[in-house]
Design a protein around this motif. Structure first.
Motif, short mmCIF file in Angstrom:
data_model
loop_
_atom_site.label_atom_id
_atom_site.label_comp_id
_atom_site.label_asym_id
_atom_site.label_seq_id
_atom_site.Cartn_x
_atom_site.Cartn_y
_atom_site.Cartn_z
N ILE A 68 6.95 5.88 -4.65
CA ILE A 68 5.60 6.41 -4.82
C ILE A 68 4.75 5.37 -5.55
N ALA A 69 3.51 5.20 -5.07
CA ALA A 69 2.55 4.34 -5.76
C ALA A 69 1.18 5.01 -5.69
N PHE A 70 0.32 4.59 -6.61
CA PHE A 70 -1.03 5.14 -6.66
C PHE A 70 -2.03 3.99 -6.65
N LEU A 71 -3.14 4.19 -5.95
CA LEU A 71 -4.23 3.22 -5.95
C LEU A 71 -5.54 3.98 -5.95
N ASP A 72 -6.41 3.68 -6.91
CA ASP A 72 -7.71 4.32 -6.93
C ASP A 72 -8.61 3.67 -5.89
N SER A 73 -9.49 4.47 -5.28
CA SER A 73 -10.18 4.04 -4.08
C SER A 73 -11.31 3.05 -4.29
N ASP A 74 -11.67 2.75 -5.54
CA ASP A 74 -12.62 1.68 -5.79
C ASP A 74 -11.93 0.41 -6.29
N ASP A 75 -10.60 0.41 -6.28
CA ASP A 75 -9.81 -0.74 -6.69
C ASP A 75 -9.13 -1.36 -5.47
N TRP A 76 -8.42 -2.47 -5.70
CA TRP A 76 -7.65 -3.07 -4.61
C TRP A 76 -6.48 -3.87 -5.18
N LEU A 77 -5.59 -4.31 -4.28
CA LEU A 77 -4.36 -5.01 -4.67
C LEU A 77 -4.29 -6.39 -4.03
N ASP A 78 -3.59 -7.31 -4.70
CA ASP A 78 -3.21 -8.55 -4.03
C ASP A 78 -2.29 -8.22 -2.86
N LEU A 79 -2.29 -9.07 -1.85
CA LEU A 79 -1.61 -8.73 -0.61
C LEU A 79 -0.09 -8.81 -0.69
N ASP A 80 0.45 -9.46 -1.71
CA ASP A 80 1.91 -9.52 -1.84
C ASP A 80 2.42 -8.58 -2.92
N THR A 81 1.59 -7.63 -3.33
CA THR A 81 1.94 -6.75 -4.46
C THR A 81 3.24 -6.00 -4.22
N TYR A 82 3.34 -5.26 -3.14
CA TYR A 82 4.51 -4.40 -2.95
C TYR A 82 5.76 -5.20 -2.59
N GLU A 83 5.60 -6.32 -1.93
CA GLU A 83 6.76 -7.18 -1.67
C GLU A 83 7.35 -7.66 -2.99
N ARG A 84 6.50 -8.10 -3.90
CA ARG A 84 6.97 -8.62 -5.18
C ARG A 84 7.53 -7.52 -6.07
N LEU A 85 6.86 -6.37 -6.10
CA LEU A 85 7.33 -5.28 -6.94
C LEU A 85 8.67 -4.73 -6.44
#
Length: 334
Positions: free
Chosen positions: A88-105
């Motif tokens: 499970i992960a959460f992301l607020d809709s006015d924010d964003w992530l680096d594109l390798d975030t979930y691979e690295r985590l």
């Protein structure tokens, strides 16, 4: 067959049509692709519902769901109820992530056999990046879920739920309280209590937008009371499970109780009147439990005056407002 775990990313959405594409695109373009992207339209009155539906048509990883407006906690709970992923992960809709975030985590989670992996974030206005915001520990650090829980209760680590990638079991039977601001405060630490091991990747993957129109930046006298409620949950947990940090956690709660009482005495009497008995009861019952050294100077002096004489405290509050010292001491409504 893809044996990689599915990450369910819960995105609550309300009046963010200006930012939504950047948020969703940062998920669709992740280098780790085995995602379930849950876009929870919380009754948004703008074009957000249509944007969500269009993404669902274009990518089968997207689930666009719609509900009556119920607030951020309600939207996150709705997402948790329908999530089917292993993580499970959460992301607020006015924010964003680096594109390798979930691979690295995910790699860090596997390497350290962790139940939760935490990342760092950075505040941004959408173009420039400012201070870091999650107090992440050095990459590769491993701590117990219990130790992380205590750090959150002590406010040494923020209660932001978006900080982590969680095994699904951490959220079993845990939901956000409805109708509350700062709904992370009484909730996030409960997920960490479920974890055996927590690890960290000290990279600013999460881009935390300072949206001046959001609830966080809109002045509201009720916010301090809701912060008090959140920290009161921390206080109750420390009282029950962690006596070694109880007085420090009580001090944190007293900080917000004092601020709430200040606003009740000055600029928010009618808004806070129905809640003030609860605030007074907490302060009156915990005079001997507070570690005064763990309260900032302005609140410490105010609280000692409150215990000495409530009438004098009320006079002092009015003087601070008249002289303009209210803002200098950080006691204006935020």
């Amino acid at each position: 067959m893809n044996c990689e775990p599915i990450i369910s990313v819960i995105v609550p959405i309300y009046k963010v049509e200006k930012y939504l594409d950047k948020c969703v695109q940062s998920l669709l373009n992740q280098t780790y692709s085995n995602l379930e992207i849950i876009l929870v339209d919380d009754g948004s009155p703008d074009s957000c519902p249509n944007i969500c539906d269009e993404y669902q048509k274009k990518d089968n990883r997207v689930r666009s769901v719609h509900k009556e407006n119920g607030g951020l906690a309600s939207a996150r709970n709705f997402g948790l109820d329908i999530a089917s992923g292993d993580l499970i992960a959460f992301l607020d809709s006015d924010d964003w992530l680096d594109l390798d975030t979930y691979e690295r985590l995910l790699k860090a989670m596997k390497d350290k056999n962790a139940d939760i992996v935490c990342m760092e974030g950075t505040h941004t206005d959408g173009e420039k990046f400012y201070d870091r915001c999650f107090c992440c520990k050095p990459t590769g650090t491993v701590v117990s879920g219990e130790e992380m829980t205590k750090q959150i209760l002590l406010d040494n680590v923020p209660s932001c739920v978006v900080v982590g990638l969680y095994k699904r079991e951490c959220w079993q039977n845990i939901r956000f309280p409805l109708g509350r601001l700062y709904e992370d405060l009484p909730t996030t630490f409960r997920a960490f209590k479920r974890a055996g091991r927590v690890t960290f990747v000290d990279e600013t993957f999460y881009k935390y937008r300072k949206n001046m129109k959001s609830i966080s930046y809109t002045p509201n006298p009720i916010k301090t009371y809701h912060q008090f409620l959140g920290y009161k949950t921390h206080y109750e947990s420390a009282k029950e499970k962690y006596p070694e940090i109880f007085r420090d956690v009580t001090a944190l709660t007293a900080h917000y109780a004092t601020s709430t009482y200040f606003h009740y005495c000055t600029d928010a009497h009618s808004e806070l009147g129905q809640y003030i008995c609860e605030v007074e009861s907490f302060l009156d019952e915990n005079k001997k439990n507070i570690n005064f050294a763990n309260i900032i100077r302005s609140r410490r002096y105010a609280l000692r005056l409150y215990y000495f004489s409530k009438p004098l405290f009320k006079v002092m509050c009015k003087i601070l407002v008249i002289t303009g010292l209210q803002k200098k001491l950080g006691l204006e409504i935020k």
